[in-house]
Motif scaffolding. Sequence first.
Motif, mmCIF file in Angstrom:
data_model
loop_
_atom_site.group_PDB
_atom_site.id
_atom_site.type_symbol
_atom_site.label_atom_id
_atom_site.label_comp_id
_atom_site.label_asym_id
_atom_site.label_seq_id
_atom_site.Cartn_x
_atom_site.Cartn_y
_atom_site.Cartn_z
ATOM 1 N N ASN A 5 0.859 -1.165 0.000
ATOM 2 C CA ASN A 5 0.000 0.000 0.000
ATOM 3 C C ASN A 5 0.905 1.228 0.000
ATOM 4 O OD1 ASN A 5 -1.406 2.294 1.012
ATOM 5 N ND2 ASN A 5 -2.979 0.951 1.850
ATOM 6 N N PRO A 6 0.852 2.075 -1.052
ATOM 7 C CA PRO A 6 1.747 3.237 -1.130
ATOM 8 C C PRO A 6 1.648 4.153 0.089
ATOM 9 C CG PRO A 6 0.657 2.915 -3.228
ATOM 10 C CD PRO A 6 0.018 1.956 -2.255
ATOM 11 N N ASP A 7 0.443 4.346 0.624
ATOM 12 C CA ASP A 7 0.290 5.209 1.793
ATOM 13 C C ASP A 7 1.049 4.663 3.002
ATOM 14 O OD1 ASP A 7 -1.418 7.196 0.593
ATOM 15 O OD2 ASP A 7 -3.046 5.747 0.709
ATOM 16 N N GLU A 8 0.979 3.344 3.202
ATOM 17 C CA GLU A 8 1.695 2.724 4.322
ATOM 18 C C GLU A 8 3.206 2.788 4.117
ATOM 19 O OE1 GLU A 8 0.125 -1.227 4.675
ATOM 20 O OE2 GLU A 8 -1.851 -0.514 5.293
ATOM 21 N N VAL A 9 3.644 2.526 2.881
ATOM 22 C CA VAL A 9 5.077 2.583 2.563
ATOM 23 C C VAL A 9 5.618 3.974 2.856
ATOM 24 C CG1 VAL A 9 6.747 2.566 0.652
ATOM 25 C CG2 VAL A 9 5.042 0.738 0.854
ATOM 26 N N VAL A 10 4.926 4.985 2.346
ATOM 27 C CA VAL A 10 5.416 6.354 2.494
ATOM 28 C C VAL A 10 5.345 6.820 3.948
ATOM 29 C CG1 VAL A 10 4.997 8.757 1.841
ATOM 30 C CG2 VAL A 10 5.075 6.970 0.095
ATOM 31 N N ALA A 12 5.714 5.022 6.636
ATOM 32 C CA ALA A 12 6.851 4.403 7.334
ATOM 33 C C ALA A 12 8.171 5.026 6.878
ATOM 34 C CB ALA A 12 6.860 2.899 7.086
ATOM 35 N N PHE A 13 8.305 5.260 5.574
ATOM 36 C CA PHE A 13 9.530 5.857 5.048
ATOM 37 C C PHE A 13 9.764 7.252 5.627
ATOM 38 C CE2 PHE A 13 11.482 8.811 2.096
ATOM 39 C CZ PHE A 13 12.734 8.239 1.939
ATOM 40 N N VAL A 14 8.737 8.093 5.590
ATOM 41 C CA VAL A 14 8.881 9.476 6.069
ATOM 42 C C VAL A 14 9.261 9.492 7.543
ATOM 43 C CG1 VAL A 14 7.543 11.580 6.592
ATOM 44 C CG2 VAL A 14 7.441 10.548 4.305
ATOM 45 N N LYS A 15 8.619 8.671 8.341
ATOM 46 C CA LYS A 15 8.954 8.603 9.774
ATOM 47 C C LYS A 15 10.413 8.199 9.955
ATOM 48 C CE LYS A 15 7.619 6.420 14.086
ATOM 49 N NZ LYS A 15 6.720 5.495 14.758
ATOM 50 N N HIS A 16 10.851 7.154 9.261
ATOM 51 C CA HIS A 16 12.228 6.683 9.383
ATOM 52 C C HIS A 16 13.230 7.703 8.832
ATOM 53 C CE1 HIS A 16 15.623 3.972 9.520
ATOM 54 N NE2 HIS A 16 15.824 4.175 8.222
ATOM 55 N N TYR A 17 12.950 8.243 7.658
ATOM 56 C CA TYR A 17 13.879 9.159 6.996
ATOM 57 C C TYR A 17 14.169 10.383 7.866
ATOM 58 C CZ TYR A 17 15.994 11.995 3.310
ATOM 59 O OH TYR A 17 16.857 12.757 2.567
ATOM 60 N N TYR A 18 13.114 11.053 8.307
ATOM 61 C CA TYR A 18 13.327 12.301 9.043
ATOM 62 C C TYR A 18 13.810 12.071 10.468
ATOM 63 C CZ TYR A 18 11.531 14.627 4.962
ATOM 64 O OH TYR A 18 11.378 15.083 3.678
ATOM 65 N N SER A 19 13.424 10.978 11.103
ATOM 66 C CA SER A 19 13.983 10.709 12.438
ATOM 67 C C SER A 19 15.467 10.367 12.321
ATOM 68 C CB SER A 19 13.205 9.604 13.149
ATOM 69 O OG SER A 19 13.362 8.370 12.502
ATOM 70 N N THR A 20 15.858 9.654 11.258
ATOM 71 C CA THR A 20 17.277 9.367 11.037
ATOM 72 C C THR A 20 18.031 10.650 10.715
ATOM 73 O OG1 THR A 20 16.756 7.146 10.247
ATOM 74 C CG2 THR A 20 18.930 8.009 9.679
ATOM 75 N N PHE A 21 17.478 11.476 9.834
ATOM 76 C CA PHE A 21 18.115 12.745 9.483
ATOM 77 C C PHE A 21 18.353 13.587 10.733
ATOM 78 C CE2 PHE A 21 18.695 16.983 8.011
ATOM 79 C CZ PHE A 21 19.126 16.922 6.699
ATOM 80 N N ASP A 22 17.360 13.658 11.607
ATOM 81 C CA ASP A 22 17.444 14.520 12.786
ATOM 82 C C ASP A 22 18.347 13.962 13.884
ATOM 83 O OD1 ASP A 22 15.652 16.109 11.403
ATOM 84 O OD2 ASP A 22 13.944 15.649 12.707
ATOM 85 N N ALA A 68 4.294 18.497 7.702
ATOM 86 C CA ALA A 68 2.943 19.045 7.597
ATOM 87 C C ALA A 68 2.058 18.178 6.702
ATOM 88 C CB ALA A 68 2.995 20.473 7.056
ATOM 89 N N THR A 69 2.556 17.817 5.505
ATOM 90 C CA THR A 69 1.763 17.013 4.575
ATOM 91 C C THR A 69 2.624 15.952 3.930
ATOM 92 O OG1 THR A 69 2.181 18.408 2.633
ATOM 93 C CG2 THR A 69 0.278 18.988 4.002
ATOM 94 N N VAL A 70 1.992 14.852 3.577
ATOM 95 C CA VAL A 70 2.638 13.761 2.847
ATOM 96 C C VAL A 70 1.634 13.274 1.805
ATOM 97 C CG1 VAL A 70 3.651 11.464 2.987
ATOM 98 C CG2 VAL A 70 3.950 13.063 4.892
ATOM 99 N N PHE A 113 12.924 -0.414 0.568
ATOM 100 C CA PHE A 113 12.915 0.585 -0.494
ATOM 101 C C PHE A 113 14.187 1.411 -0.414
ATOM 102 C CE2 PHE A 113 8.572 -0.561 -0.077
ATOM 103 C CZ PHE A 113 8.006 -0.352 -1.330
ATOM 104 N N TYR A 114 14.610 1.929 -1.549
ATOM 105 C CA TYR A 114 15.705 2.894 -1.553
ATOM 106 C C TYR A 114 15.258 4.127 -2.328
ATOM 107 C CZ TYR A 114 16.899 1.655 -6.381
ATOM 108 O OH TYR A 114 16.861 1.452 -7.732
#
Length: 125
Positions: A5-10, A12-22, A68-70, A113-114
């Motif tokens: 499901n693209p919504d679920e993938v994104v 999870a990705f957004v949560k992981h990406y930005y928490s890792t970045f920060d 704010a939005t995804v 995903f990459y």
Amino acid sequence: MAATNPDEVVAAFVKHYYSTFDSNRSGIGQLYREYSMMTFEGQKFKGLQNIVNMFNSLPFPVCHHDIATVDCQPYGPPGGVLAFVTGTLNVPGQEHPLKFSEMFNLIPIQDTFYVLNAIVRSNKA
């Protein structure tokens, strides 16, 4: 890989990406590959090492993203996803947060995903 499901993938990705970045910016490299490409404020970076070097050269060692939005859509090869994120970047010592927009082209590989492509722009008023 099972249908995703693209919504679920994104989400999870957004949560992981930005928490890792920060919290561990150098760890963000695990999400890119040698053939990945990023455009950051108009500058193009190709390849894992160049992208990691760009992240590590940013002038702020600490930051926090507030999303704010995804938005997302299925894209590219089967299972691929296009994601568009907006939010604010909070940097200690700066009076106002910086608004940003970021696009990701996520490609499935094995059970993950990459990032094949990413484009980042600040939204300066």
